[in-house]
Every structure is written in structure tokens, then in C-alpha cells.
Design an enzyme around this catalytic site. Structure first.
Site, PDB file in Angstrom:
ATOM      1  CD  GLU A  47      -2.960   1.174   2.267  1.00  0.00           C
ATOM      2  OE1 GLU A  47      -2.803   0.397   3.229  1.00  0.00           O
ATOM      3  OE2 GLU A  47      -3.883   1.976   2.181  1.00  0.00           O
ATOM      4  CB  ALA A  86       0.423  -2.368  11.585  1.00  0.00           C
ATOM      5  CG  MET A  87       0.111  -3.211   4.854  1.00  0.00           C
ATOM      6  SD  MET A  87      -0.938  -1.791   4.419  1.00  0.00           S
ATOM      7  CE  MET A  87      -2.094  -2.572   3.318  1.00  0.00           C
ATOM      8  CG  ASN A 141      -0.031  -6.795   3.862  1.00  0.00           C
ATOM      9  OD1 ASN A 141      -0.115  -5.905   3.040  1.00  0.00           O
ATOM     10  ND2 ASN A 141       0.863  -6.784   4.842  1.00  0.00           N
ATOM     11  CG  HIS A 188      -6.424   0.455  12.329  1.00  0.00           C
ATOM     12  ND1 HIS A 188      -7.170   1.607  12.288  1.00  0.00           N
ATOM     13  CD2 HIS A 188      -5.852   0.328  11.114  1.00  0.00           C
ATOM     14  CE1 HIS A 188      -7.055   2.155  11.087  1.00  0.00           C
ATOM     15  NE2 HIS A 188      -6.253   1.406  10.358  1.00  0.00           N
ATOM     16  CD  GLU A 189      -3.098  -2.141  10.502  1.00  0.00           C
ATOM     17  OE1 GLU A 189      -3.578  -2.329   9.366  1.00  0.00           O
ATOM     18  OE2 GLU A 189      -2.739  -1.013  10.901  1.00  0.00           O
ATOM     19  CG  HIS A 248      -7.840  -2.081   7.631  1.00  0.00           C
ATOM     20  ND1 HIS A 248      -8.679  -1.135   7.095  1.00  0.00           N
ATOM     21  CD2 HIS A 248      -6.753  -1.386   8.079  1.00  0.00           C
ATOM     22  CE1 HIS A 248      -8.125   0.071   7.200  1.00  0.00           C
ATOM     23  NE2 HIS A 248      -6.960  -0.050   7.803  1.00  0.00           N
ATOM     24  CD  GLU A 304      -6.555   3.206   6.501  1.00  0.00           C
ATOM     25  OE1 GLU A 304      -6.765   3.035   7.720  1.00  0.00           O
ATOM     26  OE2 GLU A 304      -5.906   2.393   5.818  1.00  0.00           O
TER      27      GLU A 304
HETATM   28  N1  TRP Z   1      -3.234   0.777   5.668  1.00  0.00           N
HETATM   29  C1  TRP Z   1      -2.327   0.991   6.752  1.00  0.00           C
HETATM   30  C2  TRP Z   1      -3.194   1.237   7.973  1.00  0.00           C
HETATM   31  O1  TRP Z   1      -3.592   0.344   8.594  1.00  0.00           O
HETATM   32  C3  TRP Z   1      -1.419   2.175   6.536  1.00  0.00           C
HETATM   33  C4  TRP Z   1      -0.094   1.885   5.932  1.00  0.00           C
HETATM   34  C5  TRP Z   1       0.807   0.982   6.345  1.00  0.00           C
HETATM   35  C6  TRP Z   1       0.507   2.541   4.854  1.00  0.00           C
HETATM   36  N2  TRP Z   1       1.917   1.071   5.610  1.00  0.00           N
HETATM   37  C7  TRP Z   1       1.775   2.014   4.672  1.00  0.00           C
HETATM   38  C8  TRP Z   1       0.098   3.551   4.020  1.00  0.00           C
HETATM   39  C9  TRP Z   1       2.659   2.459   3.697  1.00  0.00           C
HETATM   40  C10 TRP Z   1       0.959   4.000   3.014  1.00  0.00           C
HETATM   41  C11 TRP Z   1       2.223   3.458   2.850  1.00  0.00           C
HETATM   42  O2  TRP Z   1      -3.611   2.318   8.248  1.00  0.00           O
HETATM   43 ZN    ZN Z   2      -5.801   1.559   8.415  1.00  0.00          ZN
END
Ligand code: TRP
Ligand code: ZN
Length: 863
Positions: free
Chosen positions: A122, A263-264, A266, A298-299, A302, A321
Site C-alpha cells: 500500500e 502496520a499493514m 495485508n 485496527h489492522e 480492516h 481508514e
Molecule cells: N493501511 C495501513 C493502515 O492500517 C497504513 C499503511 C501501512 C501505509 N503502511 C503504509 C500507508 C505504507 C501507506 C504506505 O492504516
Molecule cells: Zn488503516
């Protein structure tokens, strides 16, 4: 200024992708230096036109359609795209590329962290892995096969569910992963390397068994326990509160040390900044535990708001978000204490989002154009986006809101949706036209609501007049009134809370109460029901009464904040010598009376408004005067015998044992830390001695760090305690980050940070380190950052210039520290402007250039 500013992407230019990619199989030959990626896409044409794929920094090895290599004229490769001309209606496209993970310092795409491979896709990192239509509305089924050296990569992880795995030869092995849920490329992830694993399991409400695993550095597994507990509680909460069940048999988390964000999400493989996974009594503060709980949630949330239903395009970012922040805030409120959570969320909103919304970087929650997608991840999209969902819920009521959410999940599951799609569900279930409300999404700037309260003591009739005004911004030169839901009540006159919807520029409420001489106490914008600046005509006495008696804890706290803010303005700008005794007494009494039953709330009552908030109250802002005023206020507080008694009294007792990270214990420690912080502002030998004892004896990181901060406030970052602290924690990177943070806050000037910048533990390649030292200095140590001699700016300018070459996303974020430049007193203002001008003339990344040019743009310029 240089003129090669990139052409912005516009919402109005949206067009669907003319091809469908039903599924893709990917084979990765993993290697730190050169990773080879072979993808085979099952493609169907939907419309006329060439097939344009995104790709950045890739080496194209081969390209074939239905097994036949394409001739040279059949495709065109440019710096950022691969275009295939004249494709058949339906075909299999095979592309082989190479990329260089070890050289990837931007931490977007496939990169190396801690000797392992990981990805961040992302918003547009997938194009650094292979050629692909890298946009969220192209969703596909991914099957992934990872191959690599067994000793370098004992674990091979990707999205979805594990399939076959085994040896290729003596030194190499493979693992296959299948994600049954079609997803956009930004949710792709792989991680490969050696980890310790903390495992658990969860059974969903529908009886699905889920294997949970958190992958961390060797030796750190025990410190993932709290993250795991948070994950299980999140899974249960989403079932109970939103009816959302997890949809795979595995859920993996991987912690990495080098990460641009928190965090992310995925699919099935969340990747976390290790700061939001690892915690124990000795190394983490209660704030760390709290952040872990909320980010894990949060993650996880998502998975439905973001993954199952994703965004059509990046303009809709708040769709996932804002909504997911709202959900994680509600989760934290349920896990801990609702009122305390609300206050903390508002503190954050005011410090970060109001500052952004009041400066040159102001933008709509859903902007209609952007130059760099990375710069869309702002407090406005996240925090104000969450406030808009909260207001929607207030407007519709709990049940209708829940029905709207259910309809949204049912109707848009598996789709890439828009804000309009989301709102159509709520219009449908409520029967209301929500078009007017949606204006919040397009109009930047924080509304101001003025409240005038008149009362006739003879008849008991009262009238409350509301007027709203909305600031003009570069993006919206002609703002309109917004629908503002204001919760209000007369807490002493027995008038229960109601929601008043202020829709136009002005409106009023009338009421009648039993006449008893004085106008009844008015409590308005209770619970911070709308994200606005509120200006009431309360007298000081009325505000003190709100602190004492309001039935809304948020407004009790907020009335005190308003009083303190006025004291700070008087101290900073109007020559006042000391804060008013009546206000200190009220603060002390309020904290004392809640200390026993709600220590977390009492701790918040002892908090003094943050410097960044004070910046916005009166302009031009004088950072040095404000810092001095804060210091005078805090010293004034602890100089009062009643406050000193209270603070020392709290610290007589030992910290709660045995340690648990529970909200109850955290509340007690928060109040103790507030007392420790006040000792930092007391200039007595007794307080000095007490701080040293507490620092030496602290058994948990919350209090240890509170002491270090207090010692730093008195003596700066050269104090002996800093080296003691470093020696004790030198092998724990997350604690060393805190050490840099406290130094950055404590430094009287940039020159006091010289030894920290030159310290072997400081490095520019780790975003946590950069944020700890440079980010905290620029955003929290406003007096030193904005120092007259320009030394604070020079420090940040130097870091920005160097960092922009390796990690543009983090460099651009650091430049936002200058977003307030127009509000500064003349000297700082001209220096900041000159600096931004210098940056704009230098060779900047797209991300940094976007921030600099918007920061400098004139208000009347149509950018
Ligand atoms: N989507 C992620 C969140 O939970 C945000 C995020 C994580 C992100 N890494 C990133 C956005 C790198 C841009 C680039 O909010
Ligand atoms: Zn988020």
C-alpha cells in the site's frame, strides 16, 4: 521554484480498468540481491484499448501471451509502465521480472529488514515487485509459490492459506499459498526469513478454527503475548459488535523493525512495525500496550472494512481508514474506559488534525486531487474521517447506524466501493437524504461554532444561539455551512442530553426551566459530538462549575482545558506573572475527587494543553513564549501546597504489583506519572531527590520513562540519568527509541542533540529512529525547533535533505513539521519560509516536492 511539479491525479478522471484479471499465479525465486518474479495472469478484455501495467524499477526478463514470447513491437516499456498493444479478448499473460530487495531503502515493495525479506504494497508498492495494474479496483485471486534457500528463509509466508510445501533440492525449499478472496494488489504480502513464533488459536462464531501466529525476532516470542491477546479480543469484538467473522483458517502477523507506518492489513498476513507488537513490563509503557491493542485491532478490523470491501480508488481512502479508525476507537472504548478514550482521541485530533486543517496542507477528508498518494495518509483522512462516521452514528442513532453497516457489508462484499456507495446504505435504511451531510467529505477546514446563551430569570425562559463559520482554504475558497450535531444539556436543571442539529449558518434552541435567579449551566458539544472549534460565552465561574459538576466527563475535562488555555495565553502574551489560584484549586480538587475511582481520568485532568494546540489559539504564535508559559503554569501548579500534597501523596505508595497491563493498573500508573511530571516542574531539592529515587526504583517502563522525562525537563539530555538509561537498555532497540525521544523533547536547543545525532545507535535508515529523534524534536520540542538562531531548523533541514534520497515517504512526513510556518512570529516565519524555498529549489523526491509546494502555495493560488 522548479516547475516540474508532477501532474496531479484527479478524482473526476476515474475510469474503470478495461481488463479483468480473474486470477494470477506468482512464482518468487527469493534472494536478497536479485529476486526473480514470474507471474501468469488470466486476463479478459472488458473494453477497447491497450493493456497498461504499472512497474517501477523493474528489470523485464520476458513477456509472453499464451506461451508465445511477444515480439518487440507488441509492447512498450517506459519508466513507470508496460503497455501491451492489441491484446486478444481472453489470454494468459506471463511476465518475468527481477527486482533488487537489498537496494530498496524506500521500504515500499520488496525489501530487506533485519536480515529478512518483507513487502509493503500500500498504496503503490506492488508495481515495484512486478508489472500489474496497481490500482485498488482491479481485484484478483492470487496463488503464490515462494522458493528460496532453506537456511536464509526457513519461513516462507504469503497471503491466504498454506498449501504444498517441501524441498526443491538439498539447499532450497518452497511453499505455496492460496488466497481464495479476490484482492487488490495493495493487499499482497510476502515475508521470508527466520523468526520465533508465538502461536495461539481462535474459534469463530460460526465454528471456524483459526491458527494464529505472530512472527518476531529470535528471542522475542514472549513479548508478543499482549499483541496476541489483543488479536483474540479484536476477533471476538468484531463478531459481537459488527457481526463480522474471520474468513480464513490462518491469521499471521510478522513484526519488522524497518517500517514506514504503524502496520499493514495485508490479507491473512498483517505486517507490523515491531514497536506495535513487542511489549513487556520491563520494556514497554502503558501507552505502548494501549497502542498495540488499538493497532492490532485496527489492522484486524480492516479484514472487513478495507479488504472484503475495498476502495475503488485512493480518493476513497477514508472509506476504509476513517471507518476503521472509528471501529478501533470503539473497540478501545469497550476494552478500557469510554470517556478516557474519547478524551485521548480528541487530544490527538486537536494536536494533529486541527493543526493540519488550519494550515496550508489542509485538504478534504475525500480530496479530489493529489500529487503523491503516500501523502494522502494524513490525520484528516484517518482521524477526521473517523469523526465523520461518529457524527453519522449520532445523527441516525445506534440501531439505524447498525442496520446501515449491515446493509453495507451485505451489498458491497467483494467490491471496490466509494463513499457514495457507503452513504447509499444509510440513506436507504434511514429514509433520509444524506447529501447535505456528505459536504463534510469535500470541505476542508475546521468549523467554528459560537454559542450565546441568554436567560430571563423572571420567566425561566432561555435561548441558546448558535452560529457557525467555516474557514476559507486554498482548496475551498467559498465554504458552506455544514450539518453539525451538537449534544447538549443543562446538567444542573435536570435537562437530559439531546442532539441539536445546526444545519445552516445560524439557529437557536429555546427552553424553559424553573426560574431560580441565574442562567443554568449549559453543557454543549458533549462528548465532542462534532469536530469543531467551540466558542461559548461561559463565565470563568461557569467553566469552573462545569469542571466540578458536568455530568459529561469529556466536558468536565474540556472546561478545564479551556481555562488552562486562557491562563497560558495570559502568561505567554499578556504579561501575567502566575496562573490564577482558583483554577489550580479546581484542577487539584477535580483530580483528587476522581483519583480513587477513575485514576486514568484524574491523570487527564492534570494534563496541560500541548504546545501544538496552543499554536492555533492566537497568531502569530511565539513558540519560545508558549514554552515559557507552559513551564510557568506547570511550576505554578506544583508550587501550590494542595497540589504538592496531592502529588507527593500519590507517590508515597508503591506502584501496583504484580504488574499487569490492564486498563485499571495503567490508570493508576498514568496518575502517578502525571505526579512525576509535575515534580519535573518543581525546582526544589526535595523533588530532585524524589525523582532520583523513583528513577532508580522504578519497576516498570511507564514510571522509569516518566522519571527520565522529568529529569530531562530539569537538566536536559546531558543529565547522568540518560547514560544510565542507555547502558541499561542498549540491547533493546524499542527502548533506545524512547531514549532518543526523551532526549529530543528535553533538549534546550538543537546543539544539545549533537551527541545523539552522532551516536552509533542513530541511523537514518530506520524510520523509528528518525521519528524518535527528528520527528519528536520538530513536532514536540517547539521552542528548540523554532529557536531564533535557526539551529533547530538547520538540524531538520539537514536530515530531510539526506533522508529524501533514501526514503521519500518518511522525509516528506518530516517536512510537515513546517506546515505551521505562516502562523509563526516574524523571525521564525521568515526563516521557515526561506528554508522551504531552499528545499523547493533543490532536487527533491515527488513526495517531498508535493509537501513543499503545497506548504508554500499562496492561499489565493488555485493549485
Ligand atoms: N493501511 C495501513 C493502515 O492500517 C497504513 C499503511 C501501512 C501505509 N503502511 C503504509 C500507508 C505504507 C501507506 C504506505 O492504516
Ligand atoms: Zn488503516
Amino acid at each position: 521554484m522548479r516547475t516540474d511539479t508532477p501532474v496531479p491525479v484527479k478524482l473526476s478522471a476515474y475510469a474503470p480498468y478495461p481488463f479483468e484479471i480473474e486470477s494470477v499465479t506468482m512464482r518468487f525465486d527469493l534472494d536478497f540481491d536479485t529476486t526473480c518474479v514470474e507471474s501468469t495472469l488470466k486476463v479478459k478484455r472488458l473494453d477497447i484499448g491497450d493493456m497498461v501495467l504499472d512497474g517501477v524499477g523493474l528489470v523485464l526478463r520476458s513477456i509472453a501471451i499464451d506461451g508465445h514470447a511477444l515480439s518487440e513491437g507488441a509492447y512498450t516499456v517506459s519508466e513507470e509502465t508496460l503497455t501491451i498493444h492489441d491484446t486478444p479478448e481472453q489470454f494468459e499473460l506471463t511476465i518475468v521480472v527481477e527486482n533488487q530487495p537489498r537496494k530498496n531503502s524506500a521500504l515500499s515493495g520488496l525489501y530487506v529488514s533485519g536480515g529478512r525479506l518483507c513487502t509493503q504494497c500500500e498504496a503503490d508498492g506492488f508495481r515495484r515487485i512486478t508489472y500489474w495494474p496497481d490500482r485498488p479496483d482491479v481485484m484478483s485471486r492470487f496463488e503464490v509459490r515462494l522458493e528460496g534457500d532453506k537456511s536464509a528463509f526457513p519461513f516462507l509466508l504469503a497471503n491466504g492459506t498454506p498449501g504444498n510445501f517441501g524441498d526443491i533440492d538439498a539447499g532450497r525449499h518452497f511453499a505455496e499459498w492460496d488466497d481464495p478472496h479476490p484482492k487488490p494488489s495493495y493487499l499482497f504480502a510476502l515475508c521470508a526469513g527466520n523468526y520465533d513464533v508465538y502461536r495461539d488459536q481462535f474459534t469463530t462464531m460460526g465454528g471456524r478454527h483459526v491458527d494464529l501466529a505472530i512472527h518476531v525476532d529470535k528471542g522475542d516470542a514472549d513479548r508478543a503475548a499482549y499483541a496476541m491477546d489483543s488479536l483474540k479480543r479484536s476477533m471476538k469484538w468484531d463478531e459481537d459488535c459488527f457481526g463480522r467473522e474471520y474468513d480464513l483458517g490462518v491469521f499471521n502477523i510478522v513484526a519488522v523493525r524497518d517500517f514506514n507506518f504503524g502496520a499493514m492489513e495485508n490479507k491473512g498476513l498483517n505486517v507490523f512495525n515491531s514497536a506495535y507488537v513487542l511489549a513487556d513490563e520491563a520494556s514497554a509503557t502503558d501507552m505502548d500496550f494501549e497502542a498495540i491493542e488499538s493497532i492490532v485491532a485496527h489492522e484486524y478490523f480492516h479484514n472487513w472494512t478495507g479488504n472484503r470491501i475495498t476502495c475503488r480508488d485512493w480518493f476513497q481512502l477514508c472509506l476504509k481508514e476513517g471507518l476503521t479508525v472509528f471501529r478501533d476507537q470503539e473497540f478501545s472504548a469497550d476494552m478500557r474506559a469510554r470517556a478516557v478514550q474519547r478524551i485521548k482521541d480528541v487530544i490527538r485530533l486537536r494536536a494533529r488534525q486541527f493543526a493540519e486543517d488550519g494550515g496550508p496542507l489542509a485538504h478534504a477528508v475525500r480530496p479530489d486531487q493529489y500529487a503523491s498518494v503516500d501523502n494522502l495518509y494524513t490525520a484528516t483522512v484517518y482521524e477526521k474521517g473517523a469523526e465523520l462516521i461518529r457524527m453519522l452514528k449520532t445523527l441516525l442513532g445506534e440501531d439505524v447506524f447498525a442496520a446501515g453497516m449491515d446493509l453495507y457489508f451485505e451489498r458491497f462484499d467483494g467490491h471496490a466501493a466509494t463513499i457514495e456507495d457507503f452513504y447509499s446504505c444509510f440513506s436507504e435504511v434511514s429514509g433520509r437524504d444524506l447529501t447535505h451531510f456528505m459536504a463534510w467529505y469535500g470541505q476542508p477546514g475546521t468549523p467554528t461554532v459560537k454559542v450565546t446563551h441568554s436567560f430571563d430569570p423572571a420567566t425561566g425562559k432561555g435561548k441558546v444561539d448558535f452560529t457557525q463559520s467555516n474557514p476559507t482554504t486554498r482548496v475551498q475558497p467559498a465554504p458552506k455551512p455544514l450539518p453539525i450535531p451538537l449534544k447538549w444539556s443543562l446538567p444542573e436543571a435536570g435537562k437530559a442530553e439531546e442532539v441539536f442539529l445546526l444545519e445552516g449558518e445560524a439557529d437557536s434552541i429555546s427552553y424553559t426551566v424553573n426560574p431560580n435567579g441565574t442562567r443554568p449551566l449549559l453543557s454543549v458539544n458533549r462528548g465532542f459530538s462534532a469536530p469543531i472549534h467551540l466558542e461559548t460565552d461561559h463565565s470563568d465561574e461557569e467553566r469552573l462549575n462545569l469542571v466540578r459538576k458536568d455530568t459529561d466527563p469529556f466536558n468536565r475535562w474540556d472546561a478545564l482545558q479551556t481555562l488552562l488555555q486562557r491562563e497560558l495565553m495570559a502568561l505567554a502574551y499578556d504579561g501575567a506573572a502566575a496562573p490564577k489560584a482558583s483554577i489550580i484549586s479546581a484542577m487539584c480538587a477535580a483530580a483528587r475527587s476522581t483519583a480513587q475511582d477513575d485514576p486514568a481520568f484524574a491523570a487527564l485532568l492534570l494534563g496541560v494543553p500541548s504546545p501544538i494546540e496552543l499554536f492555533q489559539v492566537r497568531t502569530p504564535a511565539d513558540p519560545a513564549a508558549l514554552a515559557k508559559a507552559r513551564k510557568a503554569l506547570r511550576s505554578g501548579l506544583i508550587a501550590r501546597p494542595e497540589m504538592a500534597d496531592f502529588a507527593y501523596g500519590l507517590l508515597e505508595a508503591p506502584a501496583p504489583t504484580p504488574f499487569t497491563p490492564s486498563a485499571d493498573q495503567a490508570g493508576i500508573r498514568a496518575l502517578r506519572s502525571a505526579a512525576i511530571s509535575l515534580l519535573g516542574a518543581a525546582n526544589t531539592n526535595v523533588s530532585e531527590k524524589k525523582l532520583e529515587d523513583l528513577f532508580r526504583g522504578a519497576t516498570n517502563m511507564t514510571e522509569k520513562l516518566a522519571c527520565l522525562r522529568a529529569i530531562g525537563e530539569r537538566h536536559g539530555p546531558d543529565a547522568a540519568a540518560f547514560s544510565t538509561f542507555h547502558t541499561a537498555y542498549q540491547d533493546q532497540p524499542l527502548v533506545i527509541d524512547k531514549w532518543f525521544q526523551v532526549a529530543a523533547i528535553s533538549a534546550a536547543s538543537a546543539s544539545h542533540l549533537k551527541s545523539y545525532l552522532a551516536h552509533p545507535d542513530f541511523n537514518l535508515t530506520n524510520p523509528n529512529r528518525v521519528r524518535s529523534l527528528a520527528g519528536v524534536f520538530a513536532m514536540q520540542n517547539l521552542a528548540a525547533f523554532h529557536a531564533d538562531d535557526g539551529s533547530g531548523y538547520a538540524l531538520i533541514e539537514d536530515i530531510v535533505s539526506r533522508l529524501d534520497r533514501s526514503n521519500p515517504a518518511v522525509a516528506a512526513r518530516l517536512i510537515t513539521a513546517f506546515e505551521q510556518w505562516r502562523s509563526l512570529e516574524p523571525l521564525a516565519r521568515s526563516q521557515a519560509e526561506a528554508l522551504l524555498q531552499r528545499l523547493s529549489e533543490s532536487d527533491l523526491s515527488k513526495n517531498a516536492r508535493d509537501i513543499v509546494s503545497r506548504a508554500l502555495a499562496n492561499n489565493d493560488e488555485n493549485a
